[in-house]
Write an enzyme that holds these catalytic residues in place. Structure first.
Site, short mmCIF file in Angstrom:
data_model
loop_
_atom_site.label_atom_id
_atom_site.label_comp_id
_atom_site.label_asym_id
_atom_site.label_seq_id
_atom_site.Cartn_x
_atom_site.Cartn_y
_atom_site.Cartn_z
N TYR A 69 -12.54 -2.10 -3.41
CA TYR A 69 -13.08 -2.11 -2.04
C TYR A 69 -14.60 -1.99 -2.02
CZ TYR A 69 -8.46 -1.96 0.15
OH TYR A 69 -7.19 -2.27 0.60
N ASN A 129 -1.98 0.42 6.71
CA ASN A 129 -1.47 -0.83 7.27
C ASN A 129 -0.60 -1.64 6.30
OD1 ASN A 129 -3.51 -1.76 5.67
ND2 ASN A 129 -4.54 -2.95 7.26
N LYS A 180 0.82 -1.22 0.00
CA LYS A 180 0.00 0.00 0.00
C LYS A 180 0.85 1.27 0.00
CE LYS A 180 -3.97 -2.15 2.32
NZ LYS A 180 -5.00 -1.94 3.38
N THR A 236 -5.08 -6.84 11.04
CA THR A 236 -5.38 -5.59 10.31
C THR A 236 -4.87 -4.37 11.06
OG1 THR A 236 -7.38 -6.63 9.41
CG2 THR A 236 -7.26 -4.23 9.27
N PHE A 238 -15.40 4.30 6.97
CA PHE A 238 -14.04 4.64 6.57
C PHE A 238 -13.81 4.50 5.06
CE2 PHE A 238 -14.00 0.20 8.10
CZ PHE A 238 -13.52 -0.46 6.97
N GLU A 267 -9.92 -10.64 -7.27
CA GLU A 267 -8.93 -9.56 -7.08
C GLU A 267 -7.77 -9.69 -8.08
OE1 GLU A 267 -9.88 -8.87 -2.31
OE2 GLU A 267 -7.94 -9.70 -2.89
N HIS A 306 -2.27 -5.49 1.76
CA HIS A 306 -3.57 -6.15 1.65
C HIS A 306 -3.32 -7.58 1.19
CE1 HIS A 306 -7.65 -7.18 0.39
NE2 HIS A 306 -7.08 -7.73 -0.66
P1 CMP Z 1 -7.57 -4.40 3.76
O1 CMP Z 1 -7.19 -5.79 4.10
O2 CMP Z 1 -6.92 -3.79 2.59
O3 CMP Z 1 -9.15 -4.35 3.56
C1 CMP Z 1 -9.98 -3.30 4.00
C2 CMP Z 1 -9.20 -2.21 4.60
O4 CMP Z 1 -9.94 -1.24 5.29
C3 CMP Z 1 -8.27 -2.76 5.64
O5 CMP Z 1 -7.24 -3.48 5.02
C4 CMP Z 1 -7.85 -1.52 6.41
O6 CMP Z 1 -6.68 -0.92 5.89
C5 CMP Z 1 -9.03 -0.61 6.17
N1 CMP Z 1 -9.69 -0.35 7.45
C6 CMP Z 1 -10.25 -1.25 8.26
N2 CMP Z 1 -10.73 -0.63 9.35
C7 CMP Z 1 -10.46 0.68 9.21
C8 CMP Z 1 -10.71 1.83 9.99
N3 CMP Z 1 -11.34 1.75 11.17
N4 CMP Z 1 -10.28 3.02 9.53
C9 CMP Z 1 -9.65 3.10 8.33
N5 CMP Z 1 -9.39 2.04 7.55
C10 CMP Z 1 -9.79 0.85 7.99
#
Ligand code: CMP
Length: 139
Positions: free
Chosen positions: A50, A113, A10, A92, A58, A127, A116
C-alpha cells in the site's frame, strides 16, 4: 484481451470463513483462479503493498487491518480481468456497491471491505510479482 489481475481476500472475510463464498462469486463471473495462497502478511509487506497510500490519513489503520488476520492472495485470469474484477468487487465503500457484488454481499465498511483488486495493468504486474513467482501461476 486475456488479462491477469491480483486479488486479496482481506482479513474481515477470511475471519468470517468467507473465502469459498468470495471464490464462488469470482468463478461465477467467469474469472479463473490461476494462483492462490493463504498467508499472514507482515507489516513490511503490507506497507510495501500500500506504498502509494503512505500519506493518506487511513494508512496506519489500513496496514494494521491487513495484518490483523490471514489473507488469501490470488491471481485471476480472464477476458478483461482487471476491469471485470473491479465490477465484481463493487465500489470501495460497500454503501455504494451494486447488488450482487462481493462488497455489497460481504463488506463491513470502507476499510474492512473484503477484497482488493488491481486498478490497472501496470499495478497488476507489480502486485502479482510481490506475492507470486512465475512458476506458482498455472493458467
Ligand atoms: P483497496 O482497494 O485495497 O486499496 C486501498 C484501500 O484503502 C481500499 O481498498 C480501502 O479498503 C482502504 N480505504 C480507502 N478509504 C478508506 C478510509 N476512508 N478509511 C479506511 N480505509 C480506507
Amino acid at each position: 484481451a486475456l488479462e491477469r489481475t491480483f486479488s486479496i481476500i482481506k482479513p474481515d472475510a477470511t475471519a468470517r470463513n468467507l473465502t469459498g463464498a468470495v471464490n464462488a462469486v469470482i468463478e461465477k463471473a467467469g474469472l479463473r483462479i490461476v494462483a492462490q495462497k493463504r498467508i499472514q502478511m507482515t507489516r513490511a509487506q503490507a506497507e510495501e503493498f500500500y506504498g502509494v497510500h503512505r500519506e493518506r490519513p487511513f494508512f496506519g489503520e489500513l496496514v494494521d487491518f491487513m495484518i490483523s488476520a490471514p489473507v488469501v492472495v490470488q491471481v485471476l485470469e480472464g477476458d478483461n480481468a482487471i476491469a471485470r474484477y473491479r465490477e465484481v468487487m463493487g465500489a470501495t465503500n460497500p454503501e455504494n456497491a451494486a447488488e450482487g457484488t462481493i462488497r455489497k454481499l460481504y463488506a463491513k465498511s470502507v476499510g474492512e471491505n473484503s477484497v482488493h483488486g488491481s486498478d490497472a495493468p501496470e499495478t497488476a504486474k507489480v502486485e502479482i510479482a510481490q506475492f507470486f513467482a512465475g512458476n506458482e501461476i498455472v493458467g
